[in-house]
Design a protein around this motif. Structure first.
Motif, PDB file in Angstrom:
ATOM      1  N   SER A 481      49.207  45.194  19.777  1.00 50.88           N
ATOM      2  CA  SER A 481      49.443  43.800  20.155  1.00 50.88           C
ATOM      3  C   SER A 481      48.101  43.103  20.301  1.00 50.88           C
ATOM      4  N   GLY A 482      48.149  41.770  20.480  1.00 50.66           N
ATOM      5  CA  GLY A 482      46.916  41.008  20.637  1.00 50.66           C
ATOM      6  C   GLY A 482      46.126  41.453  21.855  1.00 50.66           C
ATOM      7  N   GLY A 483      46.823  41.687  22.986  1.00 51.30           N
ATOM      8  CA  GLY A 483      46.151  42.121  24.192  1.00 51.30           C
ATOM      9  C   GLY A 483      45.543  43.502  24.053  1.00 51.30           C
ATOM     10  N   GLU A 484      46.244  44.394  23.367  1.00 52.61           N
ATOM     11  CA  GLU A 484      45.727  45.749  23.156  1.00 52.61           C
ATOM     12  C   GLU A 484      44.490  45.737  22.264  1.00 52.61           C
ATOM     13  N   LYS A 485      44.527  44.899  21.238  1.00 52.84           N
ATOM     14  CA  LYS A 485      43.344  44.771  20.389  1.00 52.84           C
ATOM     15  C   LYS A 485      42.142  44.294  21.202  1.00 52.84           C
ATOM     16  N   GLN A 486      42.381  43.320  22.079  1.00 56.25           N
ATOM     17  CA  GLN A 486      41.277  42.767  22.839  1.00 56.25           C
ATOM     18  C   GLN A 486      40.705  43.800  23.803  1.00 56.25           C
ATOM     19  N   ARG A 487      41.569  44.628  24.378  1.00 56.86           N
ATOM     20  CA  ARG A 487      41.076  45.652  25.277  1.00 56.86           C
ATOM     21  C   ARG A 487      40.304  46.740  24.522  1.00 56.86           C
ATOM     22  N   ILE A 488      40.710  47.001  23.273  1.00 55.98           N
ATOM     23  CA  ILE A 488      39.915  47.908  22.429  1.00 55.98           C
ATOM     24  C   ILE A 488      38.518  47.312  22.228  1.00 55.98           C
ATOM     25  N   GLY A 489      38.476  46.002  21.996  1.00 54.58           N
ATOM     26  CA  GLY A 489      37.190  45.327  21.832  1.00 54.58           C
ATOM     27  C   GLY A 489      36.344  45.395  23.089  1.00 54.58           C
ATOM     28  N   ILE A 490      36.985  45.253  24.260  1.00 54.30           N
ATOM     29  CA  ILE A 490      36.259  45.334  25.537  1.00 54.30           C
ATOM     30  C   ILE A 490      35.688  46.742  25.724  1.00 54.30           C
ATOM     31  N   ALA A 491      36.490  47.755  25.394  1.00 62.14           N
ATOM     32  CA  ALA A 491      36.006  49.139  25.494  1.00 62.14           C
ATOM     33  C   ALA A 491      34.832  49.366  24.538  1.00 62.14           C
ATOM     34  N   ARG A 492      34.925  48.789  23.355  1.00 57.74           N
ATOM     35  CA  ARG A 492      33.845  48.913  22.366  1.00 57.74           C
ATOM     36  C   ARG A 492      32.541  48.345  22.905  1.00 57.74           C
ATOM     37  N   VAL A 493      32.627  47.185  23.555  1.00 61.35           N
ATOM     38  CA  VAL A 493      31.433  46.545  24.126  1.00 61.35           C
ATOM     39  C   VAL A 493      30.888  47.365  25.280  1.00 61.35           C
ATOM     40  N   MET A 494      31.763  47.864  26.140  1.00 62.50           N
ATOM     41  CA  MET A 494      31.311  48.618  27.304  1.00 62.50           C
ATOM     42  C   MET A 494      30.629  49.920  26.909  1.00 62.50           C
ATOM     43  N   LEU A 495      31.059  50.512  25.818  1.00 65.19           N
ATOM     44  CA  LEU A 495      30.450  51.754  25.361  1.00 65.19           C
ATOM     45  C   LEU A 495      29.007  51.545  24.912  1.00 65.19           C
ATOM     46  N   VAL A 496      28.713  50.360  24.384  1.00 62.17           N
ATOM     47  CA  VAL A 496      27.362  50.069  23.890  1.00 62.17           C
ATOM     48  C   VAL A 496      26.367  49.987  25.047  1.00 62.17           C
ATOM     49  N   ASP A 497      26.803  49.513  26.222  1.00 61.96           N
ATOM     50  CA  ASP A 497      25.974  49.402  27.426  1.00 61.96           C
ATOM     51  C   ASP A 497      24.703  48.588  27.167  1.00 61.96           C
ATOM     52  N   PRO A 498      24.831  47.288  26.848  1.00 62.99           N
ATOM     53  CA  PRO A 498      23.670  46.450  26.545  1.00 62.99           C
ATOM     54  C   PRO A 498      23.050  45.859  27.816  1.00 62.99           C
ATOM     55  N   ASP A 499      21.982  45.080  27.637  1.00 59.80           N
ATOM     56  CA  ASP A 499      21.379  44.367  28.770  1.00 59.80           C
ATOM     57  C   ASP A 499      22.181  43.120  29.126  1.00 59.80           C
ATOM     58  N   MET A 500      22.871  42.568  28.140  1.00 61.92           N
ATOM     59  CA  MET A 500      23.615  41.327  28.368  1.00 61.92           C
ATOM     60  C   MET A 500      24.969  41.407  27.688  1.00 61.92           C
ATOM     61  N   LEU A 501      25.998  41.009  28.399  1.00 58.15           N
ATOM     62  CA  LEU A 501      27.343  40.911  27.841  1.00 58.15           C
ATOM     63  C   LEU A 501      27.665  39.445  27.591  1.00 58.15           C
ATOM     64  N   VAL A 502      28.084  39.151  26.379  1.00 59.71           N
ATOM     65  CA  VAL A 502      28.508  37.799  26.038  1.00 59.71           C
ATOM     66  C   VAL A 502      29.964  37.891  25.613  1.00 59.71           C
ATOM     67  N   MET A 503      30.840  37.177  26.332  1.00 62.10           N
ATOM     68  CA  MET A 503      32.269  37.272  26.066  1.00 62.10           C
ATOM     69  C   MET A 503      32.844  35.889  25.785  1.00 62.10           C
ATOM     70  N   ASP A 504      33.455  35.763  24.626  1.00 64.09           N
ATOM     71  CA  ASP A 504      34.053  34.497  24.204  1.00 64.09           C
ATOM     72  C   ASP A 504      35.568  34.613  24.363  1.00 64.09           C
ATOM     73  N   GLU A 505      36.110  33.977  25.409  1.00 65.36           N
ATOM     74  CA  GLU A 505      37.537  34.043  25.734  1.00 65.36           C
ATOM     75  C   GLU A 505      38.020  35.499  25.803  1.00 65.36           C
ATOM     76  N   PRO A 506      37.382  36.348  26.643  1.00 68.61           N
ATOM     77  CA  PRO A 506      37.717  37.777  26.644  1.00 68.61           C
ATOM     78  C   PRO A 506      39.089  38.092  27.216  1.00 68.61           C
ATOM     79  N   THR A 507      39.665  37.187  27.990  1.00 69.91           N
ATOM     80  CA  THR A 507      40.956  37.476  28.647  1.00 69.91           C
ATOM     81  C   THR A 507      42.095  36.630  28.098  1.00 69.91           C
TER      82      THR A 507
END
Length: 569
Positions: A481-507
């Protein structure tokens, strides 16, 4: 507008590409030359055998000439096999290299230079057009050299018989080998290019229809999409009909000159016989050889008829490769190791002159532990701020600095390693869930992947699937679903562990419970990092210590919106 590339320039460029496998192409070209020369020998020795049986010549014996014919026949077989095998091996190696180069080109141009290009058209260039160019490498280089050497050999033999044959044959060779191919390419070029463009447009339409099939069904526009495909197919058929007519004309026109050559040989032989200069045996051998040489030379016209699509495909590929990117990496970039401060200094940007600037003299400073929320009306330019920060586009005025160093000085790879972006639409690859989460860190362990999924609030869902993290998502993540895809994307970003998180309409696709869980995760796990949230939902921005509103191309800070102590984030 890009200047049209001429045939000679395009051929030279294709030959330069082919230089990387020159050894294979030299072998295939030599095989082509030897094979076609053996064809001349087969016909010439055959004539000598007939004359020997008839007692018209004293040199050799019928057995000798027959043996030479056998050698020529064997060489033809070996050379045809070698030419085809080696030329295609070289061609397929070049096609693989060209696809890799095109992929790098798309990476270099994306996203700014690809906004106006349809995905189906790019796919058509990467697959169909590059496949069409295979014809040049596998079927053109050998015949080009053959068509030069075979007439030369024939003219030398004709000169030994009588020089008058040379003056008769030379203009015909030039017409068949040079003039007709040149006119064919010149007159049919527009049709060939139009055909390739129309094929790309059709593939784009079909691709859109497949990807958007649910919306097509929901809104009942299947008949309209079908009509669009039919209209594009009719356009292709019209161009294909013109190409067929052109091909038939090109392949039939040389036939006239080939038969004319035979008539002229007989006429010249008759004239020489009347003049007392005739060598009947030589004329017979020459006529056999000329017939063989023209059959080989005529094959070039078959090649030329197919080169129209080949050159059209090559032109589309080269046009993409020659596109100047909007963002050019510094010749000696420096590596961004840790972000201490980001500064937008008097930044102005517009996508085009007609629409005017989206951002006007914008100033913004971001420091460690800043949690920034960006609000504003749709289309006002909130996402543009993110794209400039990641150097998807360059500012048209002012500059962006990181650690007081201009953004353009850093390598793009290190910049995007330190700043992770989660956009509103998360692209799901045809891979396992684990592979999709680990997209930014392919070497991540299973434990790291599961921890990132748990922090994104999707671990429990994944564990309900029959194959868990090894479940294949299918093309474009059709199982999510759309929400599940977005949470996969959030997990993908969190795994990278960057200095800055930029989220465009993450929720945007999360319910309130999951939204709160995400915000708590950001508070627990990323409290010491820079975060920028772009959202229309006030609840998503709860806890941001700075709220910025974008209006009229400028950011204004709302002091009253600063989060209270203890709020999420």
């Amino acid at each position: 507008m890009r200047k049209e590339m001429g045939f000679f320039a395009m051929s030279a460029r294709l030959f330069r590409i082919a230089s990387t496998v020159k050894n294979k192409l030299i072998v295939s070209t030599l095989a082509s030359i030897v094979g076609n020369a053996s064809h001349l020998g087969l016909m010439g020795f055959g004539a000598m055998m007939v004359l020997s049986f008839a007692g018209k010549i004293e040199a050799g014996t019928p057995l000798t000439w027959g043996a030479l014919m056998g050698v020529c026949a064997f060489l033809i077989m070996i050379c045809r096999y070698t030419e085809g095998l080696v030329s295609h091996a070289a061609a397929y190696q070049l096609l693989a290299d060209m696809r890799v180069k095109m992929y790098n080109t798309v990476r270099r141009l994306a996203p700014a230079c690809l906004v106006d290009r349809q995905k189906g058209d790019i796919l058509s260039i990467a697959v169909a057009d590059i496949e069409t160019i295979e014809f040049f490498f596998a079927h053109t280089i050998g015949p080009v050299f053959t068509v030069i050497l075979l007439p030369l050999i024939t003219l030398i033999i004709a000169g030994h018989v009588d020089r008058l044959f040379v003056w008769v044959l030379l203009p015909l060779y030039l017409i068949i080998s040079v003039l007709l191919p040149y006119l064919s390419l010149r007159l049919g070029r527009d049709v060939g290019r139009r055909y390739r463009v129309q094929v790309g447009a059709l593939k784009s339409s079909v691709l859109e229809s497949v990807y958007g099939v649910r919306d097509i069904q929901i809104f009942g526009i299947g008949d309209m999409r079908k009509q669009d495909v039919l209209d594009k197919t009719k356009d292709i058929n019209r161009s294909a009909h013109l190409l067929t007519m052109h091909r038939q004309l090109v392949t039939s026109a040389p036939t006239f000159f080939i038969y004319l050559a035979r008539i002229l040989i007989i006429a010249v032989a008759s004239y020489l016989a009347l003049s007392g200069r005739g060598d009947s045996a030589g004329v017979i051998v020459l006529s056999f050889i000329v017939s063989a040489s023209f059959s080989s030379t005529q094959s070039l016209t078959m090649v030329v008829s197919s080169l129209l699509e080949t050159y059209a495909a090559a032109e589309r590929l080269f046009e993409l490769e020659d596109t100047v990117p909007e963002v050019i990496e510094d010749e000696h970039p420096i590596e961004l190791k840790k972000i201490e401060k980001i500064e937008f200094r008097n930044v102005t940007f517009g996508y085009n002159k007609e629409s005017g600037p989206v951002l006007k003299n914008m100033d913004l400073t971001i420091r460690p532990e800043d949690k920034i929320g960006v609000v504003g009306e749709s289309g006002i330019g909130k996402s543009t701020v993110i794209r400039l920060l990641l150097r998807f586009w360059e500012p048209t005025g002012g500059e962006i600095l990181i650690n007081d160093i201009p953004l353009k000085r850093y390598s793009l790879e290190s910049l995007r390693d330190r700043i992770a972006l989660l956009e509103q639409d998360t692209f799901i690859f045809s891979d396992t869930i684990a592979g999709n989460i680990a997209f930014g860190r392919p070497n991540a362990s299973q434990a790291e992947i599961e921890r990132a999924a748990a922090r994104a609030g999707i671990h429990d869902f994944i564990m309900t699937l029959p194959e868990g993290y090894q479940t294949n998502m299918g093309e474009l993540g059709g199982r999510l679903s759309g929400g599940e895809k977005q949470r996969i994307g959030i997990a993908r970003v969190m795994l990278v562990d960057p200095d800055m998180l930029v989220m465009d309409e993450p929720t945007s696709s999360l319910d309130i419970l999951n939204e709160k869980g995400l915000l708590k995760t950001l508070d627990d796990e990323y409290g010491d990092k820079m975060i920028m949230l772009v959202s229309h939902r006030p609840s998503t921005l709860t806890g941001c210590n700075r709220i910025l509103r974008l209006e009229n191309g400028r950011l204004t800070e709302r002091e009253e919106a600063v989060a209270k102590p203890g709020a999420a984030i």
